[in-house]
Design a protein around this motif. Structure first.
Motif, PDB file in Angstrom:
ATOM      1  N   ARG A 171       0.824  -1.202   0.000  1.00  0.00           N
ATOM      2  CA  ARG A 171       0.000   0.000   0.000  1.00  0.00           C
ATOM      3  C   ARG A 171       0.866   1.264   0.000  1.00  0.00           C
ATOM      4  N   LYS A 172       1.933   1.273   0.791  1.00  0.00           N
ATOM      5  CA  LYS A 172       2.850   2.414   0.790  1.00  0.00           C
ATOM      6  C   LYS A 172       3.548   2.550  -0.553  1.00  0.00           C
ATOM      7  N   LEU A 173       3.907   1.416  -1.152  1.00  0.00           N
ATOM      8  CA  LEU A 173       4.555   1.465  -2.461  1.00  0.00           C
ATOM      9  C   LEU A 173       3.612   2.013  -3.526  1.00  0.00           C
ATOM     10  N   ASN A 174       2.338   1.668  -3.460  1.00  0.00           N
ATOM     11  CA  ASN A 174       1.371   2.194  -4.427  1.00  0.00           C
ATOM     12  C   ASN A 174       1.196   3.706  -4.280  1.00  0.00           C
ATOM     13  N   LYS A 175       1.288   4.208  -3.045  1.00  0.00           N
ATOM     14  CA  LYS A 175       1.265   5.664  -2.864  1.00  0.00           C
ATOM     15  C   LYS A 175       2.478   6.308  -3.528  1.00  0.00           C
ATOM     16  N   ARG A 176       3.614   5.638  -3.402  1.00  0.00           N
ATOM     17  CA  ARG A 176       4.815   6.150  -4.062  1.00  0.00           C
ATOM     18  C   ARG A 176       4.645   6.133  -5.577  1.00  0.00           C
ATOM     19  N   ILE A 177       3.960   5.130  -6.105  1.00  0.00           N
ATOM     20  CA  ILE A 177       3.699   5.060  -7.546  1.00  0.00           C
ATOM     21  C   ILE A 177       2.800   6.212  -7.976  1.00  0.00           C
ATOM     22  N   ASN A 178       1.831   6.586  -7.134  1.00  0.00           N
ATOM     23  CA  ASN A 178       0.982   7.739  -7.453  1.00  0.00           C
ATOM     24  C   ASN A 178       1.813   9.005  -7.586  1.00  0.00           C
ATOM     25  N   ASP A 179       2.769   9.196  -6.667  1.00  0.00           N
ATOM     26  CA  ASP A 179       3.649  10.367  -6.754  1.00  0.00           C
ATOM     27  C   ASP A 179       4.505  10.306  -8.019  1.00  0.00           C
ATOM     28  N   PHE A 180       4.958   9.106  -8.368  1.00  0.00           N
ATOM     29  CA  PHE A 180       5.774   8.960  -9.567  1.00  0.00           C
ATOM     30  C   PHE A 180       4.973   9.296 -10.825  1.00  0.00           C
ATOM     31  N   ASN A 181       3.732   8.852 -10.901  1.00  0.00           N
ATOM     32  CA  ASN A 181       2.912   9.107 -12.091  1.00  0.00           C
ATOM     33  C   ASN A 181       2.592  10.582 -12.264  1.00  0.00           C
ATOM     34  N   LEU A 182       2.643  11.361 -11.176  1.00  0.00           N
ATOM     35  CA  LEU A 182       2.355  12.784 -11.283  1.00  0.00           C
ATOM     36  C   LEU A 182       3.504  13.579 -11.887  1.00  0.00           C
ATOM     37  N   ILE A 183       4.729  13.072 -11.767  1.00  0.00           N
ATOM     38  CA  ILE A 183       5.883  13.858 -12.209  1.00  0.00           C
ATOM     39  C   ILE A 183       6.569  13.262 -13.422  1.00  0.00           C
ATOM     40  N   VAL A 184       6.226  12.029 -13.812  1.00  0.00           N
ATOM     41  CA  VAL A 184       6.907  11.415 -14.950  1.00  0.00           C
ATOM     42  C   VAL A 184       6.498  12.162 -16.232  1.00  0.00           C
ATOM     43  N   PRO A 185       7.434  12.552 -17.076  1.00  0.00           N
ATOM     44  CA  PRO A 185       7.077  13.352 -18.259  1.00  0.00           C
ATOM     45  C   PRO A 185       6.440  12.547 -19.380  1.00  0.00           C
ATOM     46  N   LEU A 186       6.669  11.233 -19.426  1.00  0.00           N
ATOM     47  CA  LEU A 186       6.143  10.393 -20.501  1.00  0.00           C
ATOM     48  C   LEU A 186       4.936   9.614 -20.003  1.00  0.00           C
ATOM     49  N   LEU A 187       3.864   9.688 -20.765  1.00  0.00           N
ATOM     50  CA  LEU A 187       2.666   8.945 -20.381  1.00  0.00           C
ATOM     51  C   LEU A 187       2.900   7.443 -20.442  1.00  0.00           C
ATOM     52  N   THR A 188       3.727   7.013 -21.369  1.00  0.00           N
ATOM     53  CA  THR A 188       3.994   5.578 -21.508  1.00  0.00           C
ATOM     54  C   THR A 188       4.866   5.033 -20.381  1.00  0.00           C
ATOM     55  N   SER A 189       5.515   5.905 -19.621  1.00  0.00           N
ATOM     56  CA  SER A 189       6.382   5.456 -18.529  1.00  0.00           C
ATOM     57  C   SER A 189       5.653   5.350 -17.194  1.00  0.00           C
ATOM     58  N   GLN A 190       4.374   5.659 -17.176  1.00  0.00           N
ATOM     59  CA  GLN A 190       3.642   5.564 -15.923  1.00  0.00           C
ATOM     60  C   GLN A 190       3.466   4.109 -15.499  1.00  0.00           C
ATOM     61  N   LYS A 191       3.341   3.909 -14.200  1.00  0.00           N
ATOM     62  CA  LYS A 191       3.268   2.569 -13.636  1.00  0.00           C
ATOM     63  C   LYS A 191       1.874   2.307 -13.071  1.00  0.00           C
ATOM     64  N   VAL A 192       1.532   1.037 -13.018  1.00  0.00           N
ATOM     65  CA  VAL A 192       0.270   0.616 -12.407  1.00  0.00           C
ATOM     66  C   VAL A 192       0.541   0.107 -10.999  1.00  0.00           C
ATOM     67  N   HIS A 193      -0.517   0.034 -10.198  1.00  0.00           N
ATOM     68  CA  HIS A 193      -0.373  -0.416  -8.818  1.00  0.00           C
ATOM     69  C   HIS A 193      -0.094  -1.923  -8.760  1.00  0.00           C
ATOM     70  N   PHE A 194       0.610  -2.304  -7.730  1.00  0.00           N
ATOM     71  CA  PHE A 194       0.855  -3.708  -7.468  1.00  0.00           C
ATOM     72  C   PHE A 194      -0.303  -4.284  -6.638  1.00  0.00           C
ATOM     73  N   ASP A 195      -0.673  -5.500  -6.958  1.00  0.00           N
ATOM     74  CA  ASP A 195      -1.731  -6.210  -6.235  1.00  0.00           C
ATOM     75  C   ASP A 195      -1.082  -7.121  -5.192  1.00  0.00           C
ATOM     76  N   ALA A 196      -1.377  -6.837  -3.922  1.00  0.00           N
ATOM     77  CA  ALA A 196      -0.740  -7.598  -2.834  1.00  0.00           C
ATOM     78  C   ALA A 196      -1.133  -9.074  -2.885  1.00  0.00           C
ATOM     79  N   GLN A 197      -2.397  -9.381  -3.181  1.00  0.00           N
ATOM     80  CA  GLN A 197      -2.835 -10.774  -3.224  1.00  0.00           C
ATOM     81  C   GLN A 197      -2.138 -11.541  -4.346  1.00  0.00           C
TER      82      GLN A 197
END
Length: 385
Positions: free
Chosen positions: A305-331
């Motif tokens: 869950r903490k890592l997914n929050k970090r991914i949200n911050d990363f998606n806000l600042i990454v300049p390329l749309l194709t470089s955005q990441k999806v959330h990890f599923d813990a299950q």
């Protein structure tokens, strides 16, 4: 003869005008009577109210406390049960009536003044303390009036816009069915082709990222060497050239690149940690070990869950749309760790059943050893994915 006719016409016209004026005045008489009666009743009520104030020995504009205090004094003087020499029941009844009328009048005036003051303060609050353009920054600048009125207008605007979009979609669908060769349908086809092209570009980008993760680009020439200074490029202005040179010389890396590496290292560490925790437990697990495994899974979910929050911050600042990441599923990650553990168990069982032959040469390997090696490679793939 003509002069006589003209004279008679003028006389008749004057009589008609007088008759019309009289009829209009007759029509206005009821309204004038109503207005006169209202004015007289208002005058009588004001006169009666002044009489009530005089009976209580008060002036207009006094407070409710003054009215109560005056009535208390007069009640002591004129109440029949007061025992005073001036006691009079008729006078006390008039004073009590005056008290009720005056108190009601004073309270009405006080409430009216408070309402006026509250409205003035609210008007000053919205008029002077907030910029006049600030309320138009909300609701997409739609509507006018108070915020509640503008909110209702904005809701209606959104509903109308959604209806228009539905109608436009239905129109395009009908056009694509019955007008195959029209220009609009051709534009839709071109947009679909562009989407397909963008999808291919994203696929290529994903393959490049996968190759980088596997280490296919580690042996490239120029790795670890400083970048060129862009001195031979004539399309870069001197300011950009100098800024790039300063950043490169000082080893600067953009924040999104550092965050991307951090996310990758974190998920690798989490996957390795949960696999190690699973190895420490038995197979099958006892109730105590099952409880420990549940605690490990809860902690792993919290870390994801903490890592997914970090991914949200990363998606806000990454300049390329194709470089955005999806959330990890813990299950899914827990299930993957379980699959990797089962693969390890099977590999160990195969190794135990087919031990290495010591009499073979160093350059030769048995098929069992090769199978074990490939199984370990598959396990390592699971960990790195």
């Amino acid at each position: 003869m003509n002069t006589m006719y003209v004279t008679m016409a003028q006389i008749l016209r004057s009589h008609l005008i007088n008759v019309s004026m009289i009829s209009n005045r007759m029509k206005m008489l009821p309204y004038l009577g109503v207005i006169r009666n209202r004015m007289m009743s208002t005058h009588k009520s004001k006169k009666k109210m002044r009489e009530y104030y005089r009976q209580l020995n008060l002036d207009e504009g006094c407070s409710a406390d003054d009215v109560r205090e005056s009535f208390r004094k007069l009640a002591k003087q004129y109440h029949p049960d007061g025992g005073s020499s001036t006691a009079d029941s008729a006078t006390f009844i008039r004073i009590e009536e005056a008290y009720r009328k005056v108190l009601s009048h004073v309270l009405e005036q006080t409430n009216a003044q408070q309402n006026k003051v509250g409205e003035a303060e609210e008007e000053d609050k919205f008029k002077y303390k907030t910029p006049q353009h600030r309320h138009y920054l909300s609701f997409e600048g739609i509507g006018f009036g108070t915020p509640s009125q503008r909110e209702k207008q904005y809701r209606q605007f959104r509903a109308d816009r959604a209806t228009e979009q539905v109608m436009e979609y239905q129109k395009q669908k009908l056009q694509s069915q019955y007008f195959v060769d029209s220009l609009i349908v051709k534009d839709v086809r071109q947009s679909k082709e562009q989407k397909i092209t963008q999808a291919i570009e994203r696929l290529v980008e994903d393959l490049i990222q996968e190759s980088m993760a596997k280490g296919d680009f580690d042996n490239l020439s120029g790795k670890g060497k400083p970048l060129k200074k862009f001195s031979g490029c004539s399309y870069i202005d001197p300011m950009t050239h100098n800024l790039n040179r300063i950043l490169i010389d000082n080893g600067y890396q953009p924040e999104w690149i550092l965050m991307q590496k951090e996310i990758k290292d974190t998920i690798d560490q989490l996957r390795e940690a949960i696999l190690v925790s699973r190895k420490k437990l038995g197979n099958p697990m006892t109730p105590t070990e099952q409880k420990q495994w549940s605690q490990v899974c809860e902690q792993f979910q919290e870390n994801i869950r903490k890592l997914n929050k970090r991914i949200n911050d990363f998606n806000l600042i990454v300049p390329l749309l194709t470089s955005q990441k999806v959330h990890f599923d813990a299950q899914k990650e827990i299930a993957r760790a379980q699959e990797v553990y089962e693969s390890l168990i099977k590999t160990e069982e195969v190794t135990d059943k087919n031990p290495d032959n010591t009499d073979q040469g160093e350059g030769e390997k048995t098929p069992e050893v090769k199978t074990s090696f490939f199984n370990w490679m598959n396990v390592w793939k699971f960990i790195k994915i």
